[in-house]
Design a protein around this motif. Structure first.
Motif, short mmCIF file in Angstrom:
data_model
loop_
_atom_site.label_atom_id
_atom_site.label_comp_id
_atom_site.label_asym_id
_atom_site.label_seq_id
_atom_site.Cartn_x
_atom_site.Cartn_y
_atom_site.Cartn_z
N ILE A 772 -10.68 17.71 -19.87
CA ILE A 772 -11.25 17.40 -21.18
C ILE A 772 -10.63 18.35 -22.21
CG2 ILE A 772 -13.35 17.36 -22.61
CD1 ILE A 772 -14.97 16.70 -20.21
N ARG A 773 -10.19 17.79 -23.30
CA ARG A 773 -9.66 18.62 -24.39
C ARG A 773 -10.44 18.33 -25.67
NH1 ARG A 773 -4.46 20.95 -23.76
NH2 ARG A 773 -3.66 20.52 -21.66
N VAL A 774 -10.84 19.39 -26.34
CA VAL A 774 -11.49 19.25 -27.64
C VAL A 774 -10.49 19.71 -28.69
CG1 VAL A 774 -13.39 20.02 -29.11
CG2 VAL A 774 -13.78 19.66 -26.67
N ASN A 783 -18.82 24.03 -15.08
CA ASN A 783 -20.21 23.57 -14.99
C ASN A 783 -20.33 22.07 -15.17
OD1 ASN A 783 -21.31 26.17 -14.61
ND2 ASN A 783 -20.93 26.58 -16.80
N GLY A 784 -19.25 21.37 -14.84
CA GLY A 784 -19.27 19.92 -14.99
C GLY A 784 -18.60 19.50 -16.28
N PRO A 785 -18.33 18.19 -16.38
CA PRO A 785 -17.64 17.67 -17.56
C PRO A 785 -18.57 17.60 -18.77
CG PRO A 785 -18.13 15.88 -16.03
CD PRO A 785 -18.61 17.14 -15.38
N LEU A 786 -18.79 18.75 -19.39
CA LEU A 786 -19.83 18.87 -20.41
C LEU A 786 -19.25 19.31 -21.75
CD1 LEU A 786 -22.88 20.93 -19.11
CD2 LEU A 786 -22.94 18.61 -20.03
N LEU A 787 -19.74 18.71 -22.81
CA LEU A 787 -19.46 19.23 -24.14
C LEU A 787 -20.70 19.99 -24.58
CD1 LEU A 787 -17.84 16.08 -25.80
CD2 LEU A 787 -16.67 18.06 -24.81
N THR A 788 -20.66 21.28 -24.43
CA THR A 788 -21.83 22.08 -24.80
C THR A 788 -21.81 22.34 -26.31
OG1 THR A 788 -20.59 24.07 -24.44
CG2 THR A 788 -21.88 23.26 -22.58
N GLU A 789 -22.94 22.81 -26.81
CA GLU A 789 -22.99 23.11 -28.24
C GLU A 789 -21.97 24.18 -28.60
OE1 GLU A 789 -26.55 23.39 -30.80
OE2 GLU A 789 -27.56 22.29 -29.18
N SER A 790 -21.76 25.11 -27.68
CA SER A 790 -20.83 26.18 -28.04
C SER A 790 -19.40 25.63 -28.13
CB SER A 790 -20.94 27.36 -27.08
OG SER A 790 -20.50 26.98 -25.81
N VAL A 791 -19.07 24.66 -27.30
CA VAL A 791 -17.73 24.06 -27.39
C VAL A 791 -17.57 23.32 -28.72
CG1 VAL A 791 -16.31 22.21 -26.42
CG2 VAL A 791 -17.36 23.88 -24.90
N LEU A 792 -18.65 22.70 -29.17
CA LEU A 792 -18.56 21.89 -30.40
C LEU A 792 -18.91 22.68 -31.64
CD1 LEU A 792 -20.38 18.66 -29.12
CD2 LEU A 792 -17.92 19.02 -29.34
N SER A 793 -19.33 23.90 -31.44
CA SER A 793 -20.05 24.62 -32.50
C SER A 793 -19.31 24.64 -33.83
CB SER A 793 -20.35 26.06 -32.07
OG SER A 793 -19.17 26.79 -32.18
N GLY A 794 -20.11 24.40 -34.86
CA GLY A 794 -19.56 24.51 -36.20
C GLY A 794 -18.77 23.30 -36.65
N ARG A 795 -18.44 22.40 -35.75
CA ARG A 795 -17.61 21.27 -36.18
C ARG A 795 -18.48 20.11 -36.64
NH1 ARG A 795 -12.46 22.13 -33.44
NH2 ARG A 795 -12.87 23.35 -31.56
N SER A 796 -18.02 19.43 -37.67
CA SER A 796 -18.74 18.21 -38.05
C SER A 796 -18.05 16.99 -37.45
CB SER A 796 -18.82 18.09 -39.57
OG SER A 796 -17.51 18.02 -40.08
N LYS A 797 -16.79 17.18 -37.03
CA LYS A 797 -16.07 16.10 -36.33
C LYS A 797 -15.24 16.74 -35.23
CE LYS A 797 -13.39 14.58 -39.81
NZ LYS A 797 -12.64 13.72 -40.72
N ALA A 798 -15.01 15.97 -34.18
CA ALA A 798 -14.12 16.48 -33.15
C ALA A 798 -13.45 15.33 -32.42
CB ALA A 798 -14.88 17.37 -32.17
N ARG A 799 -12.18 15.51 -32.08
CA ARG A 799 -11.47 14.52 -31.28
C ARG A 799 -11.43 15.05 -29.85
NH1 ARG A 799 -9.17 10.60 -34.03
NH2 ARG A 799 -8.05 9.95 -32.15
N ILE A 800 -11.95 14.23 -28.95
CA ILE A 800 -12.05 14.66 -27.56
C ILE A 800 -11.09 13.79 -26.73
CG2 ILE A 800 -13.68 15.12 -25.67
CD1 ILE A 800 -14.71 16.29 -28.30
N HIS A 801 -10.28 14.43 -25.92
CA HIS A 801 -9.41 13.67 -25.01
C HIS A 801 -9.84 13.92 -23.58
CE1 HIS A 801 -6.82 12.98 -28.47
NE2 HIS A 801 -6.50 11.89 -27.78
N VAL A 802 -10.14 12.84 -22.90
CA VAL A 802 -10.66 12.96 -21.53
C VAL A 802 -9.67 12.26 -20.61
CG1 VAL A 802 -12.57 12.36 -20.01
CG2 VAL A 802 -13.02 12.89 -22.42
N THR A 803 -9.34 12.91 -19.51
CA THR A 803 -8.49 12.25 -18.52
C THR A 803 -9.28 12.10 -17.23
OG1 THR A 803 -6.66 13.45 -19.51
CG2 THR A 803 -6.19 12.28 -17.45
N MET A 804 -9.38 10.88 -16.76
CA MET A 804 -10.06 10.65 -15.48
C MET A 804 -9.05 10.84 -14.35
SD MET A 804 -12.44 7.34 -16.41
CE MET A 804 -13.36 7.32 -14.86
N GLY A 805 -9.54 11.11 -13.17
CA GLY A 805 -8.65 11.25 -12.01
C GLY A 805 -9.29 12.15 -10.98
N PHE A 806 -8.56 12.31 -9.88
CA PHE A 806 -9.10 13.16 -8.81
C PHE A 806 -8.86 14.63 -9.11
CE2 PHE A 806 -8.30 9.12 -6.56
CZ PHE A 806 -9.60 8.87 -6.17
#
Ligand code: GLC
Length: 806
Positions: A772-774, A783-806
């Motif tokens: 996952i890229r923010v 701790n799992g594929p999570l977007l926590t508040e601290s990862v998002l903190s302060g942003r009003s917008k964010a582009r998230i790139h997620v790659t599925m796979g093993f």
């Protein structure tokens, strides 16, 4: 496949019809949250204010023929005496062109005949409790056209139940007259016995056009042995200026119009209410005057329409997706959230099937609001607080309530009602991250079912629920069935008070897990919850496994319900899917869901149980209250239960199967397979059940619109299939998708941040996140594929790139 009578226009969020004599009314709800109406593709429908049971404004003939009538009718009478309407009903006159469409919050009807084009748009004003009828007439011919326009509604005696039983007396309490000052018909229902008589409204039916004649008496308007399809007064070309004091009221207005070649004219009719006709008539009439004056101003109706559209735009924007599957995308982006708003507003009470007297179901509303918890958490919170006020001190909740009607609730103790509150509380906290709503002080309901007693925080209310379940365990330590659990018809297995429910045990565990998380987030101990979970898990380990699937429970004689040796209802769907949702008996979950696939999947929905009990006069019919085999809880495809099976497969990471289940009961997909005649119901809204394969009409959709399927399918699709799921710790990214998908995109707001989440699936997996890229920066997945508040903190917008796979 025959030509379908409808087509979706996704960019406009519309469904358009080109055939109107469908097997059932396909309705759209029009509302501002206080005044409401529904209208069908044919123009049939009804309206009410606050409650369809207390303040039913216009009539609708439930169950009787002709179906889907009356409605909101405009008659156009041409100079040669021909009468037609922009809607298919009431006249069914052959026209040169006809179309109707439904879209969130409004419906539009267009017809053309001999060079005249008439378009009727119906919507609810947002600032006034008024149904606006916008009628546009265009002369497309080369000559002048004159016609008489009549608008008509049949008025109702407000109290729907009483009208049914005592209408022949109560009809003398109706007064409908043309008010010269208002230039509008006004109507009041004057029965002093009305439980909310102080609010009892003054109804008005007016226009911004010059009124040439009127009629307030339905029977005079229609004429002896006629009905709204061929009213004698329309035939005459003029109304009789009849007022009414007692009898069968209606609102009929007439204006004559003349259009030069190429000219267009727009006029409006306004059907609305002001409060307090009986308590202060002058004030109510002044209120009507104020509203009519405001709405008659140039551009006023258009401004109300624009407001309505922005309400829906904002509501739908909260979560939008772009998928490689057009049908799913259409449902997730528009029609499913639309239906979720309807069930949040109307519970199981009112549709063209449901006659509007049922109030709100406790468990039903707690589930319906799950779909609002992620879009309108304030609304969900209000409802949760209300529900908590309908819980008794011992922790159990009433089953049905009539908040708007102010009637005492119905209390027949079910084993599950109170548990559903926990999931709603968790969903709200997970969405907002703010847990203060749990501290709200709310009284309990006294045993007289009227008087509030004591007061406790919402959190304490939830704990009382746990207490109740823990105090009502049976001999095998599983929760007692009591009157019933989620399956209303499970009751006969536990009538002697000893039957035990495995589904309630699973629900209890799922709720306890969420309570444990909430407790820890509140800085409290979760130890007791963990002990209860362990106890239930132990009980289930000992009892639940039947060899190939899980049992549904134990009856009063401790005999298993849903076991392979039974002739009927051998296997039950919920016991399998809820074991996954509860995350209990892990060793057998996969096999149980495989058994469900083998035994219950019809290819057009999973049966709730199978085989169905034979219907009456067989003795076994008593076990399912005489339901015929294949219907509802007796071997039917119960759509809400399908949601949990989809959720379970998604949780197991089996995206292919989860999506197969999801797609195969999508109304539009079922119709592609069995046709409109067989499916019957709307292509854009879920039904409560479809007839199962024990029934010769397999695939028939029953009780459409008002079903828990709406909210659950909404939540399951957005949070479990696409997997963008709010949790207390943050936003989980956990999709389960068909392996052949390349990827998908979701736009979603979360705790003040607008996220654009692009998910890629280069390895063609069904489940699993690799990266996952923010905004380009890699997020730790520790701790799992999570977007926590601290990862998002302060942003009003964010582009998230997620790659599925093993
Ligand atoms: C109906 C009821 C709901 C119940 C379900 C299964 O949908 O409204 O409360 O759980 O049937 O019995």
């Amino acid at each position: 496949m025959n030509h379908l009578p409808y087509h979706f226009y996704d960019a406009q969020r519309e469904i358009r019809f080109d055939r109107f004599d469908l097997p059932a009314p396909w309705i759209n709800y029009l509302s501002n949250g206080r005044m409401h109406a529904f209208v069908s593709q044919a123009g049939g429908g009804m309206s009410w204010w606050l409650s369809p049971m207390m303040f039913r404004l216009t009539r609708y003939r439930f169950y009787n023929m002709p179906i889907d009538s009356p409605g909101f009718y405009v008659y156009l009478r041409m100079a040669d005496g021909t009468v037609w309407s922009p809607t298919f009903r009431p006249c069914e006159t052959l026209v040169d062109f006809r179309e109707a469409s439904h879209a969130p919050g409004f419906s539009t009807f267009t017809a053309k005949k001999n060079g005249l084009c008439a378009t009727l748009k119906l919507f609810m004003a947002q600032d006034y409790d008024t149904l606006v009828w916008e009628l546009k007439l265009t002369n497309e011919s080369g000559e002048e056209i004159s016609c008489d326009v009549f608008a008509y509604v049949e008025l109702s005696q407000f109290l729907a139940r009483e009208e049914n039983i005592l209408g022949y007396y109560l009809k003398w309490n109706t007064r409908a007259v043309f008010d010269e000052d208002l230039q509008s018909i006004t109507y009041a229902y004057t029965a002093w016995m009305h439980p909310r008589k102080d609010e009892s409204p003054l109804v008005y039916f007016g226009s911004d056009a010059k009124i040439d004649s009127f009629c307030c008496n339905r029977d005079v308007f229609c004429g002896n042995y006629r009905d709204e399809r061929n009213p004698v007064e329309v035939q005459n070309g003029r109304l009789s200026d009849t007022n009414l004091q007692g009898g069968e009221p209606c609102g009929a207005l007439h204006t004559s119009v003349s259009l030069q070649a190429g000219a267009e004219q727009q006029l409006h009719f306004f059907l609305g209410v002001t409060e307090g006709a009986l308590s202060d008539y002058e004030k109510a009439a002044a209120g009507a005057m104020e509203t009519l004056t405001a709405l008659r101003k140039d551009g006023a109706a258009e401004r109300q329409f624009a407001k309505l559209q922005s309400w829906w735009k904002e509501h739908l924007a909260v979560y939008q997706c772009d998928l490689p599957d057009a049908d799913a995308q259409r449902m997730i982006n528009t029609w499913n959230p639309l239906q979720s708003v309807q069930t949040a507003r109307y519970s199981r009470s009112i549709s063209s099937d449901a006659s509007g007297v049922r109030g709100i179901g406790f468990r039903d509303t707690a589930q319906d609001m799950l779909a609002q918890a992620y879009r309108k958490p304030e609304w969900a919170t209000e409802m949760l607080w209300y529900l908590a006020s309908q819980q008794l001190e011992d922790g159990h909740a009433v089953h049905t309530a009539w908040p708007e009607e102010k009637r005492p609730p119905q209390d027949i103790t079910r084993s599950d009602d109170h548990i559903w509150m926990v999931y709603l509380a968790y969903a709200i906290a997970a969405e907002t991250g703010d847990m203060r709503f749990l501290d709200k002080e709310i009284p309990f309901l006294g045993t007289d079912l009227v008087t509030p007693v004591g007061s406790a925080t919402l959190w304490e209310h939830l704990l009382r629920g746990v207490d109740f379940t823990e105090k009502h365990l049976g001999e095998h330590k599983l929760p007692l069935i009591l009157f019933s659990d989620w399956n209303d018809h499970l009751g006969p297995f536990g009538r002697k008070g000893k039957g035990e429910s495995i589904m309630v045990s699973q629900q209890h565990i799922a709720a306890l897990r969420q309570l444990a998380e909430l407790a820890e987030a509140r800085g409290e101990s979760a130890d007791q919850f963990r002990t209860f979970i362990e106890n239930q898990e132990k009980a289930l380990e000992q009892i639940a496994w039947d060899g190939e699937w899980f049992l549904r429970g134990l009856d009063d004689e401790a005999k298993p319900i849903g076991t392979h040796t039974q002739n009927h209802a051998r296997i039950w769907l919920n016991a399998q899917s809820w074991m996954v949702i509860a995350d209990a008996c892990r060793d057998h979950q996969l096999e149980a869901m495989d058994s469900a696939a083998r035994e219950l999947d019809t290819g057009m929905g999973l049966l709730l149980n199978t085989p169905g009990y034979p219907g009456w006069p067989s003795k076994e019919a008593a076990m399912v209250n005489g339901l015929p085999a294949g219907y509802s809880e007796n071997g039917g495809v119960f759509c809400q239960a399908n949601c949990w099976a989809i959720m379970a497969e998604a949780l197991l990471g089996r995206g292919n199967r989860a999506w197969k289940y999801y797609k195969q009961i999508m109304p539009n997909e079922v119709i592609q397979r069995v046709g409109v005649e067989r499916y019957h119901a709307e292509a854009y809204a879920y039904c409560s059940t479809m007839l199962g394969k024990d029934n010769e009409k397999f695939g028939w959709g029953c009780v459409s619109q008002v079903t828990g399927t709406a909210a659950w399918m909404d939540v399951v699709a957005t949070q479990y299939l696409l997997g963008i799921r709010p949790t207390l710790r943050g936003l989980l990214i956990d999709p389960s998708i068909p392996a052949h998908w390349e990827g998908f995109t979701v736009e979603r707001s979360y705790r003040g941040c607008r996220l654009t989440i692009r998910v890629e699936n280069p390895e063609h997996v069904q489940h699993g996140i690799k990266e996952i890229r923010v905004e380009g920066i890699k997020v730790s997945l520790e701790n799992g594929p999570l977007l926590t508040e601290s990862v998002l903190s302060g942003r009003s917008k964010a582009r998230i790139h997620v790659t599925m796979g093993f």
